[in-house]
Design a protein around this motif. Structure first.
Motif, PDB file in Angstrom:
ATOM      1  N   LEU A  60       0.816  -1.220   0.000  1.00 33.85           N
ATOM      2  CA  LEU A  60       0.000   0.000   0.000  1.00 33.85           C
ATOM      3  C   LEU A  60       0.847   1.267   0.000  1.00 33.85           C
ATOM      4  CD1 LEU A  60      -2.676  -1.302   2.499  1.00 33.85           C
ATOM      5  CD2 LEU A  60      -3.144  -0.547   0.147  1.00 33.85           C
ATOM      6  N   TYR A  61       2.010   1.204   0.605  1.00 33.65           N
ATOM      7  CA  TYR A  61       2.868   2.380   0.724  1.00 33.65           C
ATOM      8  C   TYR A  61       4.270   2.031   0.235  1.00 33.65           C
ATOM      9  CZ  TYR A  61      -1.037   3.223   3.809  1.00 33.65           C
ATOM     10  OH  TYR A  61      -2.310   3.320   4.301  1.00 33.65           O
ATOM     11  N   PRO A  62       5.007   3.004  -0.288  1.00 33.00           N
ATOM     12  CA  PRO A  62       6.377   2.713  -0.727  1.00 33.00           C
ATOM     13  C   PRO A  62       7.340   2.649   0.457  1.00 33.00           C
ATOM     14  CG  PRO A  62       5.808   5.000  -1.214  1.00 33.00           C
ATOM     15  CD  PRO A  62       4.568   4.361  -0.649  1.00 33.00           C
ATOM     16  N   ALA A  63       7.009   1.823   1.430  1.00 31.42           N
ATOM     17  CA  ALA A  63       7.748   1.746   2.693  1.00 31.42           C
ATOM     18  C   ALA A  63       9.036   0.963   2.484  1.00 31.42           C
ATOM     19  CB  ALA A  63       6.898   1.074   3.767  1.00 31.42           C
ATOM     20  N   ARG A  64      10.162   1.539   2.902  1.00 27.52           N
ATOM     21  CA  ARG A  64      11.450   0.881   2.694  1.00 27.52           C
ATOM     22  C   ARG A  64      12.352   0.935   3.910  1.00 27.52           C
ATOM     23  NH1 ARG A  64      14.669   3.012  -1.743  1.00 27.52           N
ATOM     24  NH2 ARG A  64      15.554   0.931  -1.937  1.00 27.52           N
ATOM     25  N   HIS A  65      11.919   1.502   5.015  1.00 28.79           N
ATOM     26  CA  HIS A  65      12.819   1.564   6.165  1.00 28.79           C
ATOM     27  C   HIS A  65      13.252   0.137   6.547  1.00 28.79           C
ATOM     28  CE1 HIS A  65      11.143   5.666   6.403  1.00 28.79           C
ATOM     29  NE2 HIS A  65      12.332   5.958   6.857  1.00 28.79           N
ATOM     30  N   ALA A  66      14.573  -0.058   6.630  1.00 26.28           N
ATOM     31  CA  ALA A  66      15.137  -1.408   6.684  1.00 26.28           C
ATOM     32  C   ALA A  66      14.729  -2.175   7.939  1.00 26.28           C
ATOM     33  CB  ALA A  66      16.663  -1.336   6.591  1.00 26.28           C
ATOM     34  N   LEU A  67      14.575  -1.467   9.040  1.00 26.76           N
ATOM     35  CA  LEU A  67      14.310  -2.154  10.301  1.00 26.76           C
ATOM     36  C   LEU A  67      12.977  -2.906  10.247  1.00 26.76           C
ATOM     37  CD1 LEU A  67      16.069  -2.079  12.886  1.00 26.76           C
ATOM     38  CD2 LEU A  67      14.434  -0.457  13.812  1.00 26.76           C
ATOM     39  N   ALA A  68      11.976  -2.337   9.594  1.00 29.61           N
ATOM     40  CA  ALA A  68      10.667  -2.985   9.495  1.00 29.61           C
ATOM     41  C   ALA A  68      10.570  -3.881   8.263  1.00 29.61           C
ATOM     42  CB  ALA A  68       9.554  -1.929   9.465  1.00 29.61           C
ATOM     43  N   SER A  69      11.612  -3.874   7.438  1.00 26.41           N
ATOM     44  CA  SER A  69      11.577  -4.642   6.194  1.00 26.41           C
ATOM     45  C   SER A  69      12.306  -5.970   6.316  1.00 26.41           C
ATOM     46  CB  SER A  69      12.223  -3.805   5.070  1.00 26.41           C
ATOM     47  OG  SER A  69      12.285  -4.501   3.857  1.00 26.41           O
ATOM     48  N   SER A  70      13.274  -6.046   7.195  1.00 25.73           N
ATOM     49  CA  SER A  70      14.175  -7.208   7.214  1.00 25.73           C
ATOM     50  C   SER A  70      14.402  -7.736   8.618  1.00 25.73           C
ATOM     51  CB  SER A  70      15.524  -6.810   6.602  1.00 25.73           C
ATOM     52  OG  SER A  70      16.522  -7.765   6.922  1.00 25.73           O
ATOM     53  N   ASP A  71      14.079  -8.994   8.832  1.00 23.29           N
ATOM     54  CA  ASP A  71      14.373  -9.635  10.121  1.00 23.29           C
ATOM     55  C   ASP A  71      15.867  -9.583  10.421  1.00 23.29           C
ATOM     56  OD1 ASP A  71      11.753 -10.281  10.653  1.00 23.29           O
ATOM     57  OD2 ASP A  71      11.917 -12.369  10.038  1.00 23.29           O
ATOM     58  N   GLU A  72      16.683  -9.794   9.390  1.00 23.33           N
ATOM     59  CA  GLU A  72      18.133  -9.843   9.603  1.00 23.33           C
ATOM     60  C   GLU A  72      18.670  -8.471  10.008  1.00 23.33           C
ATOM     61  OE1 GLU A  72      19.761 -12.800   9.440  1.00 23.33           O
ATOM     62  OE2 GLU A  72      17.751 -13.604   9.094  1.00 23.33           O
ATOM     63  N   PHE A  73      18.178  -7.441   9.340  1.00 23.03           N
ATOM     64  CA  PHE A  73      18.620  -6.089   9.688  1.00 23.03           C
ATOM     65  C   PHE A  73      18.213  -5.757  11.129  1.00 23.03           C
ATOM     66  CE2 PHE A  73      18.722  -1.517   9.822  1.00 23.03           C
ATOM     67  CZ  PHE A  73      19.762  -1.153   8.981  1.00 23.03           C
ATOM     68  N   ALA A  74      16.988  -6.141  11.470  1.00 27.06           N
ATOM     69  CA  ALA A  74      16.508  -5.861  12.827  1.00 27.06           C
ATOM     70  C   ALA A  74      17.339  -6.604  13.861  1.00 27.06           C
ATOM     71  CB  ALA A  74      15.025  -6.246  12.940  1.00 27.06           C
ATOM     72  N   ARG A  75      17.703  -7.854  13.550  1.00 28.84           N
ATOM     73  CA  ARG A  75      18.526  -8.613  14.500  1.00 28.84           C
ATOM     74  C   ARG A  75      19.892  -7.970  14.670  1.00 28.84           C
ATOM     75  NH1 ARG A  75      16.169 -13.712  11.645  1.00 28.84           N
ATOM     76  NH2 ARG A  75      14.244 -13.861  12.859  1.00 28.84           N
ATOM     77  N   ALA A  76      20.443  -7.483  13.571  1.00 32.54           N
ATOM     78  CA  ALA A  76      21.745  -6.811  13.656  1.00 32.54           C
ATOM     79  C   ALA A  76      21.656  -5.529  14.478  1.00 32.54           C
ATOM     80  CB  ALA A  76      22.270  -6.514  12.252  1.00 32.54           C
ATOM     81  N   CYS A  77      20.438  -5.046  14.675  1.00 27.77           N
ATOM     82  CA  CYS A  77      20.218  -3.850  15.507  1.00 27.77           C
ATOM     83  C   CYS A  77      19.697  -4.213  16.894  1.00 27.77           C
ATOM     84  CB  CYS A  77      19.250  -2.887  14.821  1.00 27.77           C
ATOM     85  SG  CYS A  77      19.887  -2.171  13.299  1.00 27.77           S
ATOM     86  N   GLY A  78      19.802  -5.487  17.245  1.00 26.29           N
ATOM     87  CA  GLY A  78      19.488  -5.884  18.614  1.00 26.29           C
ATOM     88  C   GLY A  78      18.049  -6.279  18.875  1.00 26.29           C
ATOM     89  N   LEU A  79      17.208  -6.286  17.838  1.00 24.09           N
ATOM     90  CA  LEU A  79      15.810  -6.703  18.020  1.00 24.09           C
ATOM     91  C   LEU A  79      15.670  -8.177  17.638  1.00 24.09           C
ATOM     92  CD1 LEU A  79      13.995  -3.579  16.534  1.00 24.09           C
ATOM     93  CD2 LEU A  79      14.765  -3.992  18.887  1.00 24.09           C
ATOM     94  N   GLY A  80      14.612  -8.792  18.095  1.00 20.98           N
ATOM     95  CA  GLY A  80      14.425 -10.215  17.835  1.00 20.98           C
ATOM     96  C   GLY A  80      14.043 -10.510  16.400  1.00 20.98           C
ATOM     97  N   ALA A  81      13.319  -9.603  15.803  1.00 26.06           N
ATOM     98  CA  ALA A  81      12.877  -9.747  14.412  1.00 26.06           C
ATOM     99  C   ALA A  81      12.403  -8.373  13.984  1.00 26.06           C
ATOM    100  CB  ALA A  81      11.749 -10.765  14.303  1.00 26.06           C
ATOM    101  N   ALA A  82      12.105  -8.241  12.693  1.00 22.85           N
ATOM    102  CA  ALA A  82      11.624  -6.944  12.212  1.00 22.85           C
ATOM    103  C   ALA A  82      10.305  -6.616  12.889  1.00 22.85           C
ATOM    104  CB  ALA A  82      11.435  -6.979  10.696  1.00 22.85           C
ATOM    105  N   PRO A  83      10.226  -5.461  13.525  1.00 31.53           N
ATOM    106  CA  PRO A  83       8.934  -5.059  14.096  1.00 31.53           C
ATOM    107  C   PRO A  83       7.983  -4.652  12.974  1.00 31.53           C
ATOM    108  CG  PRO A  83      10.518  -3.275  14.302  1.00 31.53           C
ATOM    109  CD  PRO A  83      11.268  -4.442  13.707  1.00 31.53           C
ATOM    110  N   MET A  84       6.691  -4.677  13.267  1.00 37.06           N
ATOM    111  CA  MET A  84       5.737  -4.068  12.354  1.00 37.06           C
ATOM    112  C   MET A  84       6.090  -2.584  12.207  1.00 37.06           C
ATOM    113  SD  MET A  84       3.236  -6.180  11.419  1.00 37.06           S
ATOM    114  CE  MET A  84       3.717  -7.897  11.624  1.00 37.06           C
ATOM    115  N   ASP A  85       5.888  -2.021  11.045  1.00 33.22           N
ATOM    116  CA  ASP A  85       6.027  -0.574  10.885  1.00 33.22           C
ATOM    117  C   ASP A  85       5.229   0.095  12.014  1.00 33.22           C
ATOM    118  OD1 ASP A  85       6.636   1.524   8.292  1.00 33.22           O
ATOM    119  OD2 ASP A  85       5.251   2.209   9.846  1.00 33.22           O
ATOM    120  N   ASP A  86       5.814   1.113  12.612  1.00 34.04           N
ATOM    121  CA  ASP A  86       5.151   1.761  13.756  1.00 34.04           C
ATOM    122  C   ASP A  86       3.770   2.276  13.397  1.00 34.04           C
ATOM    123  OD1 ASP A  86       7.683   1.634  15.332  1.00 34.04           O
ATOM    124  OD2 ASP A  86       8.324   2.949  13.705  1.00 34.04           O
TER     125      ASP A  86
END
Lengths: 343, 343, 343
Positions: free
Chosen positions: B38-64
């Motif tokens: 629906l939206y051209p959303a590309r912020h990596a943290l909400a797009s990629s589980d791997e990116f989110a894990r590299a940032c200390g989260l368990g998996a990609a969170p839902m877009d806020d």
């Protein structure tokens, strides 16, 4: 062209034969999310894992109509590709809820055949059965369609018209294993009205309306792998209009009926259904319901309610047929179903 | 009609009362995929589980904003069904990221009431709280709306206007547990610009535009179970137009802001917001941002940036209000929020 | 404007450089469901976990074109934002199927550069590689695009045109580990035609058509995080039309080819492709195929078939080019690929 599916013609059906339909389909949270995007669906049991657990289920089941559309869609290439009209439904039983991760497949048995007196078409009656990956029947129902003859010289089959129940008896309704409405949270569900608050004969105008777009009904119809050309190809009909899959109207009306029937949580029986008039993009669909019957069940806190659900594209609510006994032109759908509701 | 929800009128609200909103909702990868469609959303943290894990989260969170829309949508039947206008937002705190499988529910407390001098409507202030299945607050915010009176003779309540912070103080921002940007991968995130590269007062034209379709905003608005008729029913307004849910414009603008703010990864505070002009299908939405403030946080490598996000439907960027102090007619949205960004 | 991505111009590419593309993306059942909603996709292997398990896979893989679009979409901001034309594809290998939960990322190596004689643009050849979270290559392919020069005075690079295989040799095709078609269920798959039933030179009209809507192609193109303005912004082209992402036509045609090629289950090689003419909303896409070659594989029961897939927007099937050797105006796509099919 020999390798493509021309669809079956009336003379291609044999009484008693079983047709295995392609293509099995695994459903997931993706189908659930799309269902919520396509329809204003808000029934709590299919919306929330937590609500479903509080009602004794393992997780939120797929909306019952996801099950219906998925099972139905598979039958289209074999049953209704050359259909002139979808004439009716009967004896529909939702037997096991479908969960994310389940894989559904369908087969149909030909249970009746009746060539029309004009010799150009005939009515085919099938009982379609949808099963999950554990071979459990999730849904079965009878549908009959009018199908063109491909070879007008083909001999007429012996006429067999099945005896079909006008209504699924309440005693046959299958309440999902474990379902328990005794701790039902009416505030979270959205309305305070319980089974005892509805009277037979009561009518409810669901008030809200949704104007339908081409993109939406095509997204939905493809999602169920329904392949009928008339829904997708603007060059197919002489008028350039795409006919909207009747099931899209069923889901739209059912979702709209939340407003007044928020606690009619699960569809368990499909008694009858008529697609009274065609629906096209640009139509604004509204809905009204009538309580046709009520019954008790053996599950704790769970009652059954039989509802007529009518979808319209304009006009006043509660008007169904004209003096000639025919559906009014604004009536799109007349559906008769059983749902489960907290006592 | 008695069983359907007529919505609340101004006189139906009581100061201090808590309204439990229906319907809880479990979100999954389906909601995430739809958000990206629906939206051209590309912020990596909400797009990629791997990116989110590299940032200390368990998996990609839902877009806020999935969290925001889901929590907000539930309030519509109780708060804004009879609203004349959505007047403002304040004191929004995103407290816990939402993961696939979480179930969200909402409730609102009435914290202010003020009848208008014309006696026909009034302003209702609510603090809405969204919680997950563990009873953790995922989001709370204040919203105020102008609501019609149903009974013009109903007495005016005592006027109580809550004192609201103009901005969420940086000290109140909640950084998700474990978030660590010290190993942040700028190449994968899409832009090299870090917190230190942005200056207060800096303006960014996000360049890209999206022309909005009826099908899209209705899919989105239904997905959040927002039931306001005006978004769906082309027969509802005299001009036959469907008003686009303001949150659809928020998400569109936020997604467009990736181009220039790719590293403004998470929304943690909502300071203020105005839906300056209505948006309709056919409008081409563009966006620009202005850096309003910056702050440090105690999380490793994580800074906070306060941004004005403006959505427009034409005109030049960086123009907001006319000489009369009113929003220019092409301005759709003026949003003030805090985001987290790598230092 | 300095922080937004202006895209690369021809003079910005260096032979041999590797470009890491943003943004990694985790795919799930949500992407799968959306793919089924956007395209009439019915190939059983990607539709049913059970069918895939019966063929030796752990679960249904994502449709191979989900992999293609996801990997491709990431390259757009770096490769084709200032492209004048997408000229061709070659040497595409699908190496590892993508499963729900996998995270994909892409990088491209510049393997060729050739400035045009007009000095205003040049051709850039890249080999793009998509990897999953285990660093396995899921897909690699060569693409070349014509890109504008930003600075017309920039010196021309040394001309290097890579030697590219006209066709991926059958010996290079990678059959997914474990794939076994010896117990293949043709009834569930939808058609009885096996590898041996197709002859080189055979042409198949896939019969069905889909009229394309703006909302649909934008949903799809955003889903793959393709950011090219021309697909989304109706104010971008002088004619006010949004150009449809060529990959949307690829997926539409591939899905339509189910009718006649239901058993061409997996795409394993991409030999060549041309987007012959632009596609716009309102066009009705149809498709036809031609069998170009056949080959055996070492996997049990698995053959390979090389197909030309042509998408059209009107006209008769099996017509591709005019007497001038140019594509006929109704031809949208000419794709040359290898698929796996049961023997």
């Amino acid at each position: 062209m020999a390798k493509t599916n021309p669809g079956r013609f009336f003379e291609d059906y044999r009484l008693g034969e079983t047709i295995v339909h392609a293509v099995p389909r695994t459903v997931s949270g993706g189908e659930r999310a799309l269902y919520h995007a396509l329809y204003p669906a808000r029934h709590a049991l299919a919306s929330s894992d937590e609500f479903a657990r509080a009602c004794g289920l393992g997780a939120a089941p797929m909306d019952d109509l996801i099950t219906f559309h998925t099972v139905f869609g598979k039958t289209v290439p074999d049953i209704s590709l050359n259909a002139v009209a979808n004439l009716g439904y009967a004896e529909g039983h939702f037997r096991v809820p479908v969960a994310a991760g389940d894989t559904l497949r369908s087969e149909s048995e030909v249970i009746g055949l009746k060539q029309n007196s004009n010799g150009k078409s005939g009515v085919v009656y099938v009982r379609t059965t949808g099963r999950n990956q554990r071979d459990e029947v999730v849904l079965d129902y009878v549908r009959w369609v009018m199908v063109r003859k491909g070879d007008l010289d083909a001999p007429a089959p012996e006429t067999v018209v099945p005896e079909l129940a006008a209504v699924v008896p309440a005693s046959e309704l299958v309440v999902p294993t474990g379902l328990n409405f005794s701790g039902y949270d009416f505030a979270l569900a959205g309305e305070p009205h319980r089974w005892g608050d509805y009277e037979i004969g009561e009518q409810i105008d669901h008030v809200d309306g949704v104007t339908i777009e081409e993109a939406e009904h095509m997204l939905a119809t493809r999602l169920w792998q329904n392949t009928a050309k008339v829904h997708f190809d603007a060059t197919f009909r002489p008028d350039g209009q795409r006919l909207i899959y009747g099931g899209h109207v069923i889901s739209m009306a059912r979702a709209l009926s939340f407003n007044g029937l928020a606690n009619a949580q699960m569809i368990v029986g499909l008694n009858a259904g008529a697609h009274a008039n065609p629906c096209f993009a640009g139509d604004t669909v509204k809905a009204w319901s009538e309580v046709l019957d009520k019954a008790e069940t053996s599950a704790p806190g769970v009652g059954a309610i039989r509802l007529r659900l009518v979808a319209t594209k304009g006009g006043d609510p509660f008007r169904l047929k004209g003096e000639d006994g025919k559906y009014l032109p604004e009536v799109l759908l007349d559906l008769d179903y059983w749902a489960l509701m907290p006592l």
